[in-house]
Design a protein around this motif. Structure first.
Motif, PDB file in Angstrom:
ATOM      1  N   ARG A 120       0.832  -1.207   0.000  1.00  0.00           N
ATOM      2  CA  ARG A 120       0.000   0.000   0.000  1.00  0.00           C
ATOM      3  C   ARG A 120       0.865   1.254   0.000  1.00  0.00           C
ATOM      4  O   ARG A 120       0.570   2.225  -0.703  1.00  0.00           O
ATOM      5  CB  ARG A 120      -0.930   0.017   1.218  1.00  0.00           C
ATOM      6  CG  ARG A 120      -2.101  -0.905   1.077  1.00  0.00           C
ATOM      7  CD  ARG A 120      -3.195  -0.655   2.106  1.00  0.00           C
ATOM      8  NE  ARG A 120      -2.823   0.196   3.193  1.00  0.00           N
ATOM      9  CZ  ARG A 120      -2.717  -0.186   4.461  1.00  0.00           C
ATOM     10  NH1 ARG A 120      -2.959  -1.428   4.793  1.00  0.00           N
ATOM     11  NH2 ARG A 120      -2.411   0.668   5.399  1.00  0.00           N
TER      12      ARG A 120
ATOM     13  N   LEU B   4       2.209   1.896  -3.499  1.00  0.00           N
ATOM     14  CA  LEU B   4       1.184   2.453  -4.374  1.00  0.00           C
ATOM     15  C   LEU B   4       0.890   3.906  -4.015  1.00  0.00           C
ATOM     16  O   LEU B   4       0.751   4.762  -4.890  1.00  0.00           O
ATOM     17  CB  LEU B   4      -0.101   1.635  -4.308  1.00  0.00           C
ATOM     18  CG  LEU B   4      -0.087   0.269  -4.960  1.00  0.00           C
ATOM     19  CD1 LEU B   4      -1.466  -0.370  -4.861  1.00  0.00           C
ATOM     20  CD2 LEU B   4       0.355   0.340  -6.403  1.00  0.00           C
TER      21      LEU B   4
ATOM     22  N   SER C 274       3.717   6.096  -5.242  1.00  0.00           N
ATOM     23  CA  SER C 274       3.687   6.293  -6.689  1.00  0.00           C
ATOM     24  C   SER C 274       2.552   7.242  -7.086  1.00  0.00           C
ATOM     25  O   SER C 274       2.712   8.062  -7.993  1.00  0.00           O
ATOM     26  CB  SER C 274       3.569   4.954  -7.433  1.00  0.00           C
ATOM     27  OG  SER C 274       2.295   4.399  -7.305  1.00  0.00           O
TER      28      SER C 274
ATOM     29  N   HIS D  73      -9.504   2.063 -12.666  1.00  0.00           N
ATOM     30  CA  HIS D  73      -9.157   1.734 -11.279  1.00  0.00           C
ATOM     31  C   HIS D  73     -10.033   2.498 -10.298  1.00  0.00           C
ATOM     32  O   HIS D  73     -10.435   3.634 -10.564  1.00  0.00           O
ATOM     33  CB  HIS D  73      -7.691   2.085 -10.991  1.00  0.00           C
ATOM     34  CG  HIS D  73      -6.742   1.352 -11.864  1.00  0.00           C
ATOM     35  ND1 HIS D  73      -6.319   1.857 -13.084  1.00  0.00           N
ATOM     36  CD2 HIS D  73      -6.151   0.145 -11.729  1.00  0.00           C
ATOM     37  CE1 HIS D  73      -5.506   0.988 -13.654  1.00  0.00           C
ATOM     38  NE2 HIS D  73      -5.385  -0.062 -12.852  1.00  0.00           N
TER      39      HIS D  73
ATOM     40  N   PRO E 296       1.529   5.407 -12.196  1.00  0.00           N
ATOM     41  CA  PRO E 296       1.186   4.326 -11.252  1.00  0.00           C
ATOM     42  C   PRO E 296       0.356   3.188 -11.840  1.00  0.00           C
ATOM     43  O   PRO E 296       0.152   2.175 -11.176  1.00  0.00           O
ATOM     44  CB  PRO E 296       0.374   5.039 -10.162  1.00  0.00           C
ATOM     45  CG  PRO E 296       0.605   6.487 -10.352  1.00  0.00           C
ATOM     46  CD  PRO E 296       0.912   6.674 -11.803  1.00  0.00           C
TER      47      PRO E 296
ATOM     48  N   ALA F  79       1.730  -0.448 -11.609  1.00  0.00           N
ATOM     49  CA  ALA F  79       1.812  -0.949 -10.229  1.00  0.00           C
ATOM     50  C   ALA F  79       0.426  -1.345  -9.724  1.00  0.00           C
ATOM     51  O   ALA F  79       0.265  -2.393  -9.078  1.00  0.00           O
ATOM     52  CB  ALA F  79       2.445   0.100  -9.319  1.00  0.00           C
ATOM     53  N   PHE F  80      -0.588  -0.555 -10.031  1.00  0.00           N
ATOM     54  CA  PHE F  80      -1.957  -0.890  -9.629  1.00  0.00           C
ATOM     55  C   PHE F  80      -2.394  -2.175 -10.334  1.00  0.00           C
ATOM     56  O   PHE F  80      -3.009  -3.044  -9.716  1.00  0.00           O
ATOM     57  CB  PHE F  80      -2.906   0.267  -9.965  1.00  0.00           C
ATOM     58  CG  PHE F  80      -2.930   1.357  -8.933  1.00  0.00           C
ATOM     59  CD1 PHE F  80      -4.080   1.618  -8.204  1.00  0.00           C
ATOM     60  CD2 PHE F  80      -1.815   2.138  -8.678  1.00  0.00           C
ATOM     61  CE1 PHE F  80      -4.120   2.625  -7.244  1.00  0.00           C
ATOM     62  CE2 PHE F  80      -1.833   3.148  -7.726  1.00  0.00           C
ATOM     63  CZ  PHE F  80      -2.993   3.394  -7.004  1.00  0.00           C
TER      64      PHE F  80
END
Length: 173
Positions: free
Chosen positions: A86, A89, A92, A112, A152, A155-156
């Motif tokens: 977390r 994320l 980022s 997202h 990001p 990464a998500f």
């Protein structure tokens, strides 16, 4: 020169000017250094768990339909409490807001979503990395959003893939 030929010439000149405007020798804008709203950052940093959603960016319908995430069709979601993941994320996301030179697109095709509980309130974030825009809700009331870049997104997506959550089609950049 005929009226039709004059019209074509004017249209050609307008098109040429538009194309020239799209290819500029101006240096890229500097990062804005913006920050996400303080209460949004606090909610994301202090929440004990995040629920990360994969959204279909093409289907927005009934905003009151509880099977949707603020109107967007949910493809899947995962709860995660891994503090390090977390934090990565979050970092980022914050870095991308600061790096954005003030750009935002007119579109909104979110892939997202994030939901956290913080101080007895529900905080939701509908994020379109492609369009550089995030819309924020506190207890279903829309609030000031923020403008991340697309940095990001991967990464998500890795978090969603690791949880075997289906992803939407990637944006057509």
């Amino acid at each position: 020169m005929s009226r039709g030929a004059q019209s074509m010439r004017v249209l050609s000149q307008i098109l040429l000017l538009l194309l020239m405007g799209c290819t500029s020798d101006r240096p890229p804008k500097e990062p804005s250094g913006d920050k996400m709203p303080a209460d949004a950052a606090a909610a994301l940093q202090e929440a004990s768990a995040w629920e990360l959603f994969s959204l279909d960016p093409c289907i927005e319908e009934d905003l009151d339909d509880t099977s949707r995430f603020h109107g967007w069709k949910i493809l899947g979601s995962t709860q995660f409490t891994d503090t390090k993941a977390r934090q990565k994320l979050m970092q980022s996301l914050e870095d991308s807001v600061a790096a954005n030179p003030g750009m935002v697109a007119a579109c909104f095709a979110p892939r997202h979503g994030l939901r956290v509980k913080y101080k007895d309130q529900q905080h939701d974030f509908v994020i379109c990395f492609e369009c550089y825009r995030a819309i924020r809700y506190t207890n279903d009331q829309q609030r000031e959003g923020f403008n991340p870049t697309d940095a990001p997104a991967d990464a998500f997506n890795r978090v969603l893939k690791a949880a075997e959550v289906p992803l939407p089609e990637p944006p057509a950049f």
